[in-house]
Design a protein around this motif. Sequence first.
Motif, PDB file in Angstrom:
ATOM      1  N   LEU A 133      49.069  -3.414  -9.320  1.00 55.21           N
ATOM      2  CA  LEU A 133      47.888  -3.528  -8.469  1.00 55.21           C
ATOM      3  C   LEU A 133      47.823  -2.405  -7.423  1.00 55.21           C
ATOM      4  O   LEU A 133      46.733  -2.008  -7.002  1.00 55.21           O
ATOM      5  N   ARG A 134      48.956  -1.897  -7.023  1.00 53.31           N
ATOM      6  CA  ARG A 134      48.998  -0.817  -6.025  1.00 53.31           C
ATOM      7  C   ARG A 134      49.230   0.548  -6.655  1.00 53.31           C
ATOM      8  O   ARG A 134      49.389   1.550  -5.954  1.00 53.31           O
ATOM      9  N   TYR A 135      49.270   0.591  -7.976  1.00 49.46           N
ATOM     10  CA  TYR A 135      49.595   1.828  -8.701  1.00 49.46           C
ATOM     11  C   TYR A 135      48.677   2.979  -8.300  1.00 49.46           C
ATOM     12  O   TYR A 135      49.128   4.070  -7.934  1.00 49.46           O
ATOM     13  N   ALA A 136      47.366   2.739  -8.349  1.00 54.61           N
ATOM     14  CA  ALA A 136      46.404   3.802  -8.053  1.00 54.61           C
ATOM     15  C   ALA A 136      46.440   4.223  -6.591  1.00 54.61           C
ATOM     16  O   ALA A 136      46.205   5.390  -6.272  1.00 54.61           O
ATOM     17  N   SER A 137      46.750   3.290  -5.701  1.00 56.05           N
ATOM     18  CA  SER A 137      46.786   3.624  -4.276  1.00 56.05           C
ATOM     19  C   SER A 137      48.063   4.340  -3.876  1.00 56.05           C
ATOM     20  O   SER A 137      48.084   5.112  -2.919  1.00 56.05           O
ATOM     21  N   ILE A 138      49.149   4.101  -4.619  1.00 53.13           N
ATOM     22  CA  ILE A 138      50.421   4.788  -4.329  1.00 53.13           C
ATOM     23  C   ILE A 138      50.407   6.208  -4.886  1.00 53.13           C
ATOM     24  O   ILE A 138      50.739   7.170  -4.192  1.00 53.13           O
ATOM     25  N   LEU A 139      50.004   6.338  -6.149  1.00 55.60           N
ATOM     26  CA  LEU A 139      50.011   7.646  -6.809  1.00 55.60           C
ATOM     27  C   LEU A 139      48.590   8.219  -6.823  1.00 55.60           C
ATOM     28  O   LEU A 139      47.931   8.279  -7.864  1.00 55.60           O
ATOM     29  N   THR A 140      48.134   8.657  -5.666  1.00 54.07           N
ATOM     30  CA  THR A 140      46.824   9.312  -5.575  1.00 54.07           C
ATOM     31  C   THR A 140      46.943  10.761  -6.024  1.00 54.07           C
ATOM     32  O   THR A 140      48.041  11.343  -6.014  1.00 54.07           O
ATOM     33  N   LEU A 141      45.820  11.362  -6.418  1.00 50.28           N
ATOM     34  CA  LEU A 141      45.853  12.741  -6.915  1.00 50.28           C
ATOM     35  C   LEU A 141      46.354  13.737  -5.864  1.00 50.28           C
ATOM     36  O   LEU A 141      47.160  14.620  -6.189  1.00 50.28           O
ATOM     37  N   PRO A 142      45.917  13.658  -4.588  1.00 47.98           N
ATOM     38  CA  PRO A 142      46.464  14.578  -3.585  1.00 47.98           C
ATOM     39  C   PRO A 142      47.973  14.426  -3.410  1.00 47.98           C
ATOM     40  O   PRO A 142      48.688  15.418  -3.263  1.00 47.98           O
TER      41      PRO A 142
END
Length: 312
Positions: A133-142
């Motif tokens: 659930l936090r995958y996208a928020s932890i590994l952001t593109l920047p």
Amino acid sequence: MMSLVNDTKLNPAVFLLSGIPGQEDVHLWISIPFCIMYVISILGNSVILFIIKTNPRLHEPMYIFLSMLAITDLGLSISTMLTTLGIFLLNSREISLEACFAQLFFIHLFECTESSVLLLMAFDRFIAIRDPLRYASILTLPRIGKIGLVCVLRGVAVMLPLPFLLQRFRYCRSNVLSHSYCRNEEVMKMACSDIRVNSIYGLSITLLTEGLDSLLIFLSYVMILKTVLSITSNAECLRALNTCVSHLCAVLLFYTPMIGLSVIHRFGKDTSPLLQILLGYIYLLVPPLMNPIVYSVKSKHLRERILMMFVK
């Protein structure tokens, strides 16, 4: 042949690279599979980069890390291609000290960077399985971009001293290298001087980069396995493990021959020279060749995009 070797003893400005000893008469035929492997490696990794770049749906952490892996694989292939094919196609064996030092710097740089990328990919799989659930928020593109830059800077920082440490020496031995490319472990043995500083530094950076990365990858998979075993559904458990298969293959393809080659160079004085040569080729040619194939087979999105490219 003997006159050429004797000349290099008097002329320390060049090293002599080697193909496969005892097979000089068939080097032209041996060049065919080498050419095929280089073409597949370069085309395969270039296609993966093109597909990821041109498809916004693939601008996700896993595919960004895969594009980093493809770039390092391209770098490894290009770093050795000219000298390797030069030997097998043209019997061009001479390489200047400066060119040799530059080549070994880039080879070791891309090796170190690939090791870092494989560690990042292990961390990516751990986060995806442990905290989806936090995958996208932890590994952001920047954040991924900054981490990737750190990996490259780490490689440059630890590998840049290598050519400067080697430049201090006078090379008065036969100067015949056993591979078709230059490696720090072998070049420093050609020096007439005390190489303890180079040997200690080389071993230290190997342990602190590839050695530390492999340990952290192992620990990541221990935690992944612990997380997966806590999943009650067998189907979910297998699906989670299946997402790691491609990365595990890439890890084994990279670290297995690397560890074998490092051990042989430092401790295997009585080991067959042919084994060293074969391991050297496997280490630098097989991962860039197989990684795009493995990921293309295992990733449905990549497979579909590749088929669409060729069908069109």
